[in-house]
Design a protein around this motif. Sequence first.
Motif, mmCIF file in Angstrom:
data_model
loop_
_atom_site.group_PDB
_atom_site.id
_atom_site.type_symbol
_atom_site.label_atom_id
_atom_site.label_comp_id
_atom_site.label_asym_id
_atom_site.label_seq_id
_atom_site.Cartn_x
_atom_site.Cartn_y
_atom_site.Cartn_z
ATOM 1 N N SER A 1 0.845 -1.197 0.000
ATOM 2 C CA SER A 1 0.000 0.000 0.000
ATOM 3 C C SER A 1 0.876 1.240 0.000
ATOM 4 O O SER A 1 2.075 1.179 0.284
ATOM 5 C CB SER A 1 -0.936 0.003 1.214
ATOM 6 N N THR A 2 0.288 2.380 -0.309
ATOM 7 C CA THR A 2 1.059 3.617 -0.455
ATOM 8 C C THR A 2 1.726 4.061 0.847
ATOM 9 O O THR A 2 2.707 4.804 0.813
ATOM 10 C CB THR A 2 0.156 4.749 -0.984
ATOM 11 N N ASP A 3 1.200 3.612 1.994
ATOM 12 C CA ASP A 3 1.817 3.959 3.279
ATOM 13 C C ASP A 3 2.671 2.816 3.837
ATOM 14 O O ASP A 3 3.252 2.935 4.911
ATOM 15 C CB ASP A 3 0.753 4.352 4.305
ATOM 16 N N GLY A 4 2.748 1.695 3.116
ATOM 17 C CA GLY A 4 3.572 0.581 3.542
ATOM 18 C C GLY A 4 2.995 -0.244 4.674
ATOM 19 O O GLY A 4 3.687 -1.104 5.229
ATOM 20 N N GLU A 5 1.724 -0.034 5.017
ATOM 21 C CA GLU A 5 1.127 -0.747 6.147
ATOM 22 C C GLU A 5 0.421 -2.037 5.734
ATOM 23 O O GLU A 5 0.168 -2.898 6.576
ATOM 24 C CB GLU A 5 0.138 0.170 6.868
ATOM 25 N N LEU A 6 0.097 -2.179 4.453
ATOM 26 C CA LEU A 6 -0.617 -3.366 3.963
ATOM 27 C C LEU A 6 0.142 -3.978 2.800
ATOM 28 O O LEU A 6 0.833 -3.288 2.046
ATOM 29 C CB LEU A 6 -2.034 -3.003 3.516
ATOM 30 N N LEU A 7 -0.006 -5.298 2.645
ATOM 31 C CA LEU A 7 0.589 -6.033 1.527
ATOM 32 C C LEU A 7 -0.495 -6.886 0.885
ATOM 33 O O LEU A 7 -1.149 -7.684 1.563
ATOM 34 C CB LEU A 7 1.734 -6.918 2.014
ATOM 35 N N ALA A 8 -0.710 -6.710 -0.416
ATOM 36 C CA ALA A 8 -1.710 -7.480 -1.150
ATOM 37 C C ALA A 8 -1.024 -8.568 -1.955
ATOM 38 O O ALA A 8 0.025 -8.341 -2.566
ATOM 39 C CB ALA A 8 -2.505 -6.566 -2.073
#
Length: 374
Positions: free
Chosen positions: A27-34
């Motif tokens: 994610s753009t904030d680095g908090e999620l990974l898809a």
Amino acid sequence: MPSRLQYRKIWHKTGLANSSICCMSFSTDGELLALGGSKEVCILTVDTSKVEFVLRAPRSLVIGLEWVKGRQSTLLCTFEDGSIVEIQLRQNGDVDVSRERAASHQIRCYSLDSSSTRLATGSNSDIRVFEREGEWWKEIHRVKPPKTYRDNHLLPVRVVSLHWSKVSRKRNTLIISYRYHGVQAWDITLASFEHSPVLRTNKLIERTSLSPDGSQLAVVMENSFDVHSIAHDSPSYSLNRVGHTSSPAIFIHQGEAIAGAHRKGQIRLWNSVDGTRLQTLFHSNDKEVESIAAFNANLDYFLLATASKDRVILWKAEETTPMLYYRGGDLIAAFFKRPFQIAFAFGVIAFLALASFTSVLNFDNLRALRILPG
């Protein structure tokens, strides 16, 4: 990528998908990974590796995942059958999923522009451009067949990668990589290819990756990653590799380095300027690395994710002594690159160790311990 930074494994997770994981995106904030595969899309929390959401996709392979810029926690999923799915994770825990069949053809590759408002899709010779209208995608353009030459005009047209140009004066240019017809640039405004190809080659191209500033192109071929300057039709250097033909390679650290799958279960990091090897990561002993994703929007926070069939590993760059991360192959390679410097260093260490040893085992000490007469 500064040499003082080395990637360290943070966590690994298995059993996330019922089939091979073929694409990933932070994610753009680095908090999620898809993660995307042939049967599902899975979203994890980076800090804890907790699964936040799973979207079952039983009929079609996930081709690409992109987090929409300016829309917090919104993921755009492109499927092989032409479907586009948007997943939005709300702060209250709710999840909104909207599905649209934008393309009437199968999709083999795609590219979302920097504004997240234009989407290019490709399959064999069929390349189309879609533009967002509210919550829907509308087809606005089709790309003509590529230029051919005497050595490839009889070969089939197969697009393998698409990239929107990142040069400000060429925002309407689509960089198209073909398996047999090199790399060519298509101007959407003029509806024509640029006069000179980005790359003309007789080698088979498996996939390409564009650097963040749009100045370099990493070209995955059968036995190498060739790094080309966009401004010149010639390779800057080649990185030899051993791996399957579709091995991924991407630019990381804001274009300062390249991460590419090497031997089975290995990922190598190279300096993107001169091709110097920086580090080797060991993902698995027996599984090919199918996908690599990186987060480097923050200059002080670098993440790397690697995935094989059903195994995902998260790596984080940390400041450390590079020698601590050398393994056998890296140390031998470093010796052959800088033999005199490394031999000198080992000589100094050996001399200091010998001096320390002899200072302890001097004759006076031995006599005092009654080991020698006197």
